[in-house]
Design a protein around this motif. Structure first.
Motif, PDB file in Angstrom:
ATOM      1  N   VAL A   1       0.834  -1.205   0.000  1.00  0.00           N
ATOM      2  CA  VAL A   1       0.000   0.000   0.000  1.00  0.00           C
ATOM      3  C   VAL A   1       0.870   1.258   0.000  1.00  0.00           C
ATOM      4  O   VAL A   1       0.553   2.250  -0.674  1.00  0.00           O
ATOM      5  CB  VAL A   1      -0.951  -0.009   1.214  1.00  0.00           C
ATOM      6  N   THR A   2       1.999   1.219   0.718  1.00  0.00           N
ATOM      7  CA  THR A   2       2.894   2.387   0.765  1.00  0.00           C
ATOM      8  C   THR A   2       3.487   2.684  -0.601  1.00  0.00           C
ATOM      9  O   THR A   2       3.520   3.847  -1.053  1.00  0.00           O
ATOM     10  CB  THR A   2       4.025   2.140   1.779  1.00  0.00           C
ATOM     11  N   ILE A   3       3.975   1.661  -1.282  1.00  0.00           N
ATOM     12  CA  ILE A   3       4.544   1.875  -2.618  1.00  0.00           C
ATOM     13  C   ILE A   3       3.469   2.361  -3.580  1.00  0.00           C
ATOM     14  O   ILE A   3       3.711   3.219  -4.441  1.00  0.00           O
ATOM     15  CB  ILE A   3       5.198   0.575  -3.130  1.00  0.00           C
TER      16      ILE A   3
ATOM     17  N   LEU B   1       5.640  -5.054  -7.245  1.00  0.00           N
ATOM     18  CA  LEU B   1       5.389  -6.463  -7.575  1.00  0.00           C
ATOM     19  C   LEU B   1       6.033  -7.391  -6.549  1.00  0.00           C
ATOM     20  O   LEU B   1       5.448  -8.402  -6.151  1.00  0.00           O
ATOM     21  CB  LEU B   1       5.914  -6.787  -8.980  1.00  0.00           C
ATOM     22  N   LEU B   2       7.242  -7.050  -6.114  1.00  0.00           N
ATOM     23  CA  LEU B   2       7.942  -7.877  -5.125  1.00  0.00           C
ATOM     24  C   LEU B   2       7.192  -7.881  -3.793  1.00  0.00           C
ATOM     25  O   LEU B   2       6.949  -8.949  -3.202  1.00  0.00           O
ATOM     26  CB  LEU B   2       9.368  -7.346  -4.927  1.00  0.00           C
TER      27      LEU B   2
ATOM     28  N   LEU C   1      -5.472  -6.534  -2.693  1.00  0.00           N
ATOM     29  CA  LEU C   1      -4.660  -5.337  -2.427  1.00  0.00           C
ATOM     30  C   LEU C   1      -3.591  -5.154  -3.497  1.00  0.00           C
ATOM     31  O   LEU C   1      -3.154  -4.025  -3.753  1.00  0.00           O
ATOM     32  CB  LEU C   1      -4.008  -5.432  -1.049  1.00  0.00           C
ATOM     33  N   ALA C   2      -3.168  -6.249  -4.095  1.00  0.00           N
ATOM     34  CA  ALA C   2      -2.147  -6.167  -5.142  1.00  0.00           C
ATOM     35  C   ALA C   2      -2.688  -5.545  -6.414  1.00  0.00           C
ATOM     36  O   ALA C   2      -1.921  -5.183  -7.316  1.00  0.00           O
ATOM     37  CB  ALA C   2      -1.589  -7.559  -5.439  1.00  0.00           C
TER      38      ALA C   2
ATOM     39  N   LEU D   1      -0.377  -7.702 -14.298  1.00  0.00           N
ATOM     40  CA  LEU D   1      -1.436  -8.657 -13.975  1.00  0.00           C
ATOM     41  C   LEU D   1      -0.988 -10.088 -14.238  1.00  0.00           C
ATOM     42  O   LEU D   1      -1.300 -11.007 -13.465  1.00  0.00           O
ATOM     43  CB  LEU D   1      -2.700  -8.343 -14.780  1.00  0.00           C
ATOM     44  N   LEU D   2      -0.264 -10.285 -15.344  1.00  0.00           N
ATOM     45  CA  LEU D   2       0.237 -11.618 -15.667  1.00  0.00           C
ATOM     46  C   LEU D   2       1.199 -12.123 -14.590  1.00  0.00           C
ATOM     47  O   LEU D   2       1.138 -13.289 -14.180  1.00  0.00           O
ATOM     48  CB  LEU D   2       0.940 -11.610 -17.034  1.00  0.00           C
ATOM     49  N   VAL D   3       2.090 -11.229 -14.144  1.00  0.00           N
ATOM     50  CA  VAL D   3       3.051 -11.621 -13.106  1.00  0.00           C
ATOM     51  C   VAL D   3       2.322 -12.011 -11.822  1.00  0.00           C
ATOM     52  O   VAL D   3       2.590 -13.054 -11.222  1.00  0.00           O
ATOM     53  CB  VAL D   3       4.047 -10.466 -12.829  1.00  0.00           C
TER      54      VAL D   3
END
Length: 638
Positions: A376-378, A397-398, A413-414, A446-448
């Motif tokens: 959320v911060t990023i 993504l990480l 959340l992602a 989205l794919l990742v």
């Protein structure tokens, strides 16, 4: 100037050291110095001073029925600091209920003993000794008719005890408080450093003080972390790894009741697991099997390091806890430093007592929680930036991938990145038109994330979604019930959420598993302050998020929570139940930050100075953690 600061801090260390030393020696042990010389040490109780009722004598005392009791008629010439009860190896687990009211200062006044993990019980006598002390076994034997209690002997233990962990607690907490007070002008503006100091020092004391298995399902998570440290990643079925020789004894206790009630019992408990040989090869099952190993990497590093250094097993156990804490503190400290908005919110959320307590134990929650904050911060850093860099997208993504592998239910959340402005997204191929806008890049992301979710789902399915053996639970049957009764299930969820709403805040704030809870009043006050802070702490907000974006943010929060309760309905609740079992407030913690962001607006102006808000947040968090430590110390170190 630097020399003066160095001298001041060295002097502070010396003063605090000697003050802590005096408190430990002459404060906690003051009664020892009032004993006569012939009263010090281990004193055997004469048979004439012991009266028994329905006790069998056979190399000790054997209690077999509900009328069994032992009464110690204390001679007025002998002052008792503590009673030392040594158990026979044939004794069953039992409860001792004493008629002496000051023996145990908690609401139950019960000491628990089990020779499998602790063959000595110490009863503290904290005030002037009563003429008689009666030990009753009726409460236990009434419910366990086929068992018996075997006591080898009872002694008066009037030895001097110096508790190093209690001394460290006094020294470290006093020193941190004084350092923050004397250097407040620096620390009040460096929230990330202040967070790191408070979280590490308080956390280390929680790590040391909390008994084994006193967090939620800690035995299960410890097994998973130990397997990960032994390079068993759950890919091979029932893989055997090397454990200490007496690991069965260590696993005999699983957070049902207190493993030790006094410092002396705890030290005796530690002595049982000081071996450093790891030659027993076997497999242990765990309900944490469906989780990917990623959430257990910090603890696994600590375990691996401890085994590599051939440390005693009990030290290895606590080292794993410590590394879990360190990872948690580092991630959140970095977030506080790097975030564009919400520094004080992240500071407060990182120091919520319930979450710091979890971070000091074996659990998948600390990694999941800290990386949900990171996700959320990023996101908000990218949302409020005029230009989004590829580096930030990779970090996003990480962080979100680690969060998902911790618990897949927070995957929505992602998806926050979908509302990032396309014009601010980086261009990955200038000469190809499809890559000149943000849509293609979002599709790749989205794919990742889809691959991460797929891997996580396959891993969990391979290891079994439902690990708890509960009558009536069937994953397939529950899924069929939801599909065929979709409106009924929606009504079940709505009723459950409305009924249990307060617990979503009480859990992360003041629920400490088997160590008890804070009062609801404290949780309500902290919840109210979090909401107020989210509203008034807005001087750093460059623009409003907008109603559409906030609706999408709320949708992600609700969808995540829906997945949480659905996962527990499927794996932990009997088919067709009208309620949902296993849901705990700590599961809502990863959703607190995005939920609080909904209240942020720059339309409400405040005149509060940054140092004043920072100071209040620091004081509030420190006070709450002091309450938690007092709760733990009064239960386990006195």
């Amino acid at each position: 100037m630097r020399k003066n600061i160095l001298r001041k801090n060295i002097l502070l260390v010396i003063i605090v050291f000697f003050v802590s030393l005096l408190i430990e020696i002459f404060g906690f042990n003051y009664r020892y110095f009032f004993l006569n010389e012939n009263q010090k040490g281990i004193i055997e109780i004469c048979d004439s001073d012991i009266k028994t009722n329905n006790i069998i004598f056979d190399s000790g005392y054997i209690a077999t029925n509900t009328q069994s009791s032992i009464t110690i008629e204390n001679s007025k010439s002998i002052d008792i600091l503590r009673l030392k009860i040594i158990l026979d190896k044939n004794s069953s687990a039992f409860e001792i209920r004493t008629q002496y009211p000051d023996t145990k200062k908690n609401e139950r006044k019960i000491n628990l003993a089990d020779p499998l993990y602790n063959d000595q019980v110490f009863l503290k006598i904290d005030s002037k000794v009563h003429p008689t002390i009666e030990l009753n076994f009726n409460e236990y034997l009434k419910n366990n008719l086929e068992t018996s209690v075997h006591i080898s002997r009872i002694e008066i233990d009037n030895q001097f005890y110096f508790d190093w962990s209690r001394f460290f607690l006094l020294f470290s907490i006093l020193y941190v408080l004084l350092v923050l007070i004397f250097n407040f002008k620096y620390f009040i503006l460096k929230l990330h450093i202040t967070f790191l100091i408070i979280a590490i020092i308080f956390g280390i004391n929680i790590v040391i003080t909390m008994p084994t298995y006193f967090s939620f399902d800690e035995r299960e998570h410890f097994v998973k972390a130990y397997q990960t440290a032994s390079f068993d990643f759950g890919i091979e079925k029932n893989k055997e790894i090397y454990w200490p020789e007496n690991i069965e004894r260590f696993f005999s206790f699983n957070g049902i009741s207190t493993s030790f009630d006094t410092t002396e019992e705890r030290n005796n408990y530690y002595d049982l697991y000081k071996k450093n040989d790891y030659e027993t090869k076997r497999y242990y099952d765990t309900t944490a099997k469906p989780y990917l190993p990623t959430a257990y990497v910090p603890a696994a590093i600590g375990i691996f390091l401890g085994k590599f250094l051939s440390l005693p097993f009990i030290n290895v156990f606590y080292l794993g806890r410590l590394f879990n804490l360190i990872a948690y503190c580092l991630v959140i400290s970095i977030l506080i430093k790097q975030t564009l908005i919400g520094k004080r919110l992240i500071f407060l959320l990182g120091l919520l007592p319930g979450m710091l307590y979890l971070a000091c134990s074996y659990s998948a929650d600390p990694v999941t929680y800290s990386f949900s904050l990171a996700t959320v911060t990023i996101f908000i850093n990218m949302f409020y930036s005029n230009k989004i860099t590829t580096k930030k997208l990779v970090l996003y993504l990480l962080a979100s991938s680690i969060m998902i592998t911790g618990k897949i239910t927070y995957a929505p959340l992602a998806l926050l990145f979908l509302i990032l402005p396309n014009k601010n997204m980086p261009i990955i191929k200038k000469n190809i038109s499809v890559f000149k806008n943000g849509f293609a890049l979002k599709f790749l992301m989205l794919l990742v994330l889809g691959c991460v979710i797929t891997v996580n789902t396959l891993y969990s399915s391979f290891n079994g979604l439902a690990q708890w053996v509960i009558e009536g639970v069937s994953v397939e049957g529950q899924i069929n019930f939801i599909i065929t009764h979709i409106f009924t299930y929606a009504n079940i969820c709505l009723n459950y959420v409305l009924k249990s709403l307060p617990s979503y805040f009480e859990g992360p704030i003041g629920n400490f598993a088997y160590s008890g809870t804070f009062s609801s009043g404290i949780s309500y006050i902290v919840t109210f302050f979090m909401l107020v802070l989210a509203v008034v702490d807005n001087n750093e907000l460059p623009k409003n998020m907008g109603i559409k974006n906030k609706i999408y943010l709320l949708f992600c929060v609700l969808l995540s929570w829906g997945l949480v309760i659905t996962s527990l309905y499927i794996t932990f609740t009997p088919v067709g139940s009208l309620t949902i079992s296993g849901v705990q407030g700590r599961y809502f913690a990863p959703l607190l930050f995005p939920l609080l962001l909904l209240f942020k607006t720059n339309k409400i102006k405040n005149t509060f100075k940054e140092v004043h808000i920072n100071g209040f947040v620091i004081c509030l968090c420190t006070f709450l953690l002091l309450l938690l430590l007092f709760k733990l110390v009064s239960g386990y170190l006195v």
